[in-house]
Scaffold this motif. Sequence first.
Motif, mmCIF file in Angstrom:
data_model
loop_
_atom_site.group_PDB
_atom_site.id
_atom_site.type_symbol
_atom_site.label_atom_id
_atom_site.label_comp_id
_atom_site.label_asym_id
_atom_site.label_seq_id
_atom_site.Cartn_x
_atom_site.Cartn_y
_atom_site.Cartn_z
ATOM 1 N N LEU A 220 0.812 -1.213 0.000
ATOM 2 C CA LEU A 220 0.000 0.000 0.000
ATOM 3 C C LEU A 220 0.848 1.267 0.000
ATOM 4 C CD1 LEU A 220 -2.705 -0.958 2.681
ATOM 5 C CD2 LEU A 220 -2.990 -0.939 0.196
ATOM 6 N N GLY A 221 2.121 1.129 0.418
ATOM 7 C CA GLY A 221 2.986 2.293 0.565
ATOM 8 C C GLY A 221 3.722 2.678 -0.703
ATOM 9 N N VAL A 222 4.340 3.857 -0.643
ATOM 10 C CA VAL A 222 5.161 4.353 -1.755
ATOM 11 C C VAL A 222 6.504 4.810 -1.201
ATOM 12 C CG1 VAL A 222 3.169 5.078 -3.117
ATOM 13 C CG2 VAL A 222 4.223 6.703 -1.537
ATOM 14 N N PRO A 223 7.526 4.922 -2.059
ATOM 15 C CA PRO A 223 8.834 5.380 -1.595
ATOM 16 C C PRO A 223 8.731 6.739 -0.905
ATOM 17 C CG PRO A 223 9.023 4.462 -3.790
ATOM 18 C CD PRO A 223 7.554 4.541 -3.485
ATOM 19 N N PRO A 224 9.365 6.891 0.259
ATOM 20 C CA PRO A 224 9.250 8.132 1.039
ATOM 21 C C PRO A 224 10.222 9.208 0.566
ATOM 22 C CG PRO A 224 10.527 6.522 2.263
ATOM 23 C CD PRO A 224 10.089 5.837 0.991
ATOM 24 N N LEU A 225 9.943 9.797 -0.583
ATOM 25 C CA LEU A 225 10.815 10.849 -1.100
ATOM 26 C C LEU A 225 10.829 12.034 -0.144
ATOM 27 C CD1 LEU A 225 9.726 10.931 -4.870
ATOM 28 C CD2 LEU A 225 11.548 9.577 -3.809
ATOM 29 N N PRO A 226 11.971 12.724 -0.011
ATOM 30 C CA PRO A 226 12.028 13.908 0.856
ATOM 31 C C PRO A 226 11.038 14.977 0.410
ATOM 32 C CG PRO A 226 14.237 13.214 0.191
ATOM 33 C CD PRO A 226 13.272 12.422 -0.637
ATOM 34 N N ASP A 227 10.619 15.793 1.357
ATOM 35 C CA ASP A 227 9.609 16.814 1.061
ATOM 36 C C ASP A 227 10.078 17.845 0.037
ATOM 37 O OD1 ASP A 227 7.829 15.623 2.760
ATOM 38 O OD2 ASP A 227 8.286 16.923 4.471
ATOM 39 N N TYR A 228 11.402 18.039 -0.093
ATOM 40 C CA TYR A 228 11.871 19.038 -1.054
ATOM 41 C C TYR A 228 11.750 18.553 -2.499
ATOM 42 C CZ TYR A 228 16.282 16.378 -0.658
ATOM 43 O OH TYR A 228 17.231 15.397 -0.623
ATOM 44 N N ILE A 229 11.444 17.284 -2.694
ATOM 45 C CA ILE A 229 11.125 16.781 -4.031
ATOM 46 C C ILE A 229 9.626 16.976 -4.224
ATOM 47 C CG2 ILE A 229 11.045 14.763 -5.547
ATOM 48 C CD1 ILE A 229 13.567 13.756 -4.267
ATOM 49 N N LYS A 230 9.281 18.013 -4.922
ATOM 50 C CA LYS A 230 7.888 18.449 -5.005
ATOM 51 C C LYS A 230 7.114 17.683 -6.069
ATOM 52 C CE LYS A 230 8.719 21.730 -1.974
ATOM 53 N NZ LYS A 230 8.184 21.651 -0.589
ATOM 54 N N ARG A 231 7.032 16.389 -5.902
ATOM 55 C CA ARG A 231 6.225 15.556 -6.795
ATOM 56 C C ARG A 231 5.893 14.259 -6.073
ATOM 57 N NH1 ARG A 231 9.025 11.222 -8.456
ATOM 58 N NH2 ARG A 231 11.301 11.297 -8.614
ATOM 59 N N PRO A 232 4.833 13.589 -6.480
ATOM 60 C CA PRO A 232 4.523 12.286 -5.881
ATOM 61 C C PRO A 232 5.482 11.223 -6.387
ATOM 62 C CG PRO A 232 2.963 12.795 -7.627
ATOM 63 C CD PRO A 232 3.804 14.036 -7.439
ATOM 64 N N ALA A 233 5.672 10.180 -5.604
ATOM 65 C CA ALA A 233 6.515 9.064 -6.021
ATOM 66 C C ALA A 233 5.879 8.347 -7.208
ATOM 67 C CB ALA A 233 6.700 8.095 -4.870
ATOM 68 N N VAL A 234 6.727 7.868 -8.119
ATOM 69 C CA VAL A 234 6.268 7.132 -9.292
ATOM 70 C C VAL A 234 6.919 5.748 -9.304
ATOM 71 C CG1 VAL A 234 5.857 9.223 -10.640
ATOM 72 C CG2 VAL A 234 8.102 8.125 -10.736
ATOM 73 N N GLU A 235 6.543 4.929 -10.253
ATOM 74 C CA GLU A 235 7.015 3.552 -10.297
ATOM 75 C C GLU A 235 8.538 3.468 -10.316
ATOM 76 O OE1 GLU A 235 6.524 -0.453 -10.046
ATOM 77 O OE2 GLU A 235 4.918 1.045 -10.003
ATOM 78 N N ASP A 236 9.196 4.364 -11.049
ATOM 79 C CA ASP A 236 10.651 4.331 -11.170
ATOM 80 C C ASP A 236 11.340 4.551 -9.820
ATOM 81 O OD1 ASP A 236 13.011 4.130 -12.824
ATOM 82 O OD2 ASP A 236 13.311 6.268 -12.474
ATOM 83 N N ASP A 237 10.679 5.257 -8.910
ATOM 84 C CA ASP A 237 11.283 5.523 -7.604
ATOM 85 C C ASP A 237 11.424 4.259 -6.764
ATOM 86 O OD1 ASP A 237 11.590 8.416 -7.781
ATOM 87 O OD2 ASP A 237 9.403 8.517 -7.691
ATOM 88 N N PHE A 238 10.598 3.254 -7.007
ATOM 89 C CA PHE A 238 10.725 2.013 -6.247
ATOM 90 C C PHE A 238 12.100 1.379 -6.466
ATOM 91 C CE2 PHE A 238 6.149 2.442 -6.110
ATOM 92 C CZ PHE A 238 5.813 1.909 -4.878
ATOM 93 N N GLU A 239 12.675 1.599 -7.650
ATOM 94 C CA GLU A 239 14.022 1.084 -7.937
ATOM 95 C C GLU A 239 15.095 2.105 -7.600
ATOM 96 O OE1 GLU A 239 16.890 -0.205 -11.680
ATOM 97 O OE2 GLU A 239 14.779 0.240 -12.033
ATOM 98 N N ARG A 240 14.914 3.350 -8.007
ATOM 99 C CA ARG A 240 15.986 4.333 -7.913
ATOM 100 C C ARG A 240 16.168 4.911 -6.507
ATOM 101 N NH1 ARG A 240 18.162 6.157 -12.579
ATOM 102 N NH2 ARG A 240 19.803 6.749 -11.105
ATOM 103 N N PHE A 241 15.158 4.790 -5.648
ATOM 104 C CA PHE A 241 15.293 5.255 -4.267
ATOM 105 C C PHE A 241 15.762 4.100 -3.384
ATOM 106 C CE2 PHE A 241 13.652 7.328 -0.282
ATOM 107 C CZ PHE A 241 14.336 8.515 -0.435
ATOM 108 N N GLN A 242 16.571 3.245 -3.968
ATOM 109 C CA GLN A 242 17.099 2.062 -3.302
ATOM 110 C C GLN A 242 18.466 1.770 -3.891
ATOM 111 O OE1 GLN A 242 16.078 0.413 -0.374
ATOM 112 N NE2 GLN A 242 14.207 -0.346 -1.333
ATOM 113 N N THR A 243 19.431 1.407 -3.053
ATOM 114 C CA THR A 243 20.744 1.039 -3.590
ATOM 115 C C THR A 243 20.653 -0.336 -4.257
ATOM 116 O OG1 THR A 243 21.464 -0.061 -1.536
ATOM 117 C CG2 THR A 243 21.890 2.316 -1.732
#
Length: 355
Positions: A151-174
């Motif tokens: 149900l959750g989405v990647p927790p992007l920092p607040d200074y990234i002024k957009r909602p998380a998208v599918e690509d963030d599930f991979e790129r917000f992870q090492t």
Amino acid sequence: MKLSSFKVDVPKHLIATEPAPHRDESRLMVLHRKSNEIEHRQFKDIIEYFTAGDTFVFNDTKVIPARLYGVKEKTDARIEVFLLRELDENNKLWDVLVDPARKIRIGNKICFGPDRSLIAEVVGNTVNGGRALKFQYDGQHEEFKSYIYALGVPPLPDYIKRPAVEDDFERFQTVYAKREGSVIAPGAGLHFSRELMIRLELADIRKAFLTVHCGLENMEDKKVEDLSKHKKNNERMIVPNECCEKTKLSVEAGKQVVAVGCSTLRALETAVSTDGLLKPFDGWTNLYITPVNEEKPFEARLATALVTGFHMSYSQALFMTCGMGGYQEVMKAYKVAVKEGYRFGIYGDAMLIID
């Protein structure tokens, strides 16, 4: 030192809202501490600064999809819930932040999922201004976690002024993420591609792994002017024996021990012993790394180099970077970074601090 000393004037267009197309092709600023020389490279060139026998130490924490959206029972008000950490596995009790906080009190219930079948009740307030949330779920623990993570989405920092998208599930992870528990990505590690990790092996540069579950405090700006009065955030960390053995080989050979990220630097300097060697560790750290003053940096006992990013004003990550590189040197480098168009933030470019 004072908080106001750590202000960085970053134009909005230099705050990265998207990752570079390829992990290892972001820009790399190399800051040489002894000469104050600055070089401008590409991240995949980092390998040129190290030789066989050096050890890169990585934080293998895995970011959980910590940001959930639900509705308040009865009113249907939309509520954002940010999972911080699990307090009680058996009772499915979590420490969370809620937004808007003023609408959520003890006894309130929040419904999640397309059919609103997952219900959580607020059972208490937490010291950080959050809530203790008890989820009502009858299944096994791993099944429950899989469900709320879905149900959750990647927790992007607040200074990234957009909602998380599918690509963030991979790129917000090492690419080497293994042990789940972080609510913010260890940003320096995001620059390492699988190809670059293989190149380290081919160059006989060791790779060692430890775990630090990164909390929001590393990214949030502080409010108190006197740094000595800042609340010291606690982070769970594990240093396995294999990591100790690999760094020992480099120390005894007079080679480099490279901290990949501020979280790794914090862990290394927490677990290093008086003999200068890393010891196994399983517990919590509240080590606060800052420059001693504007002229004198933090004296690292184990790490000889740091890979990091370009951080936002007043953040603990900026304090640690200035601690390792020297306050005046790092702040000067940041001015150069702005002039040269480096990208700031967790999806931004990288810095290597080395002698």
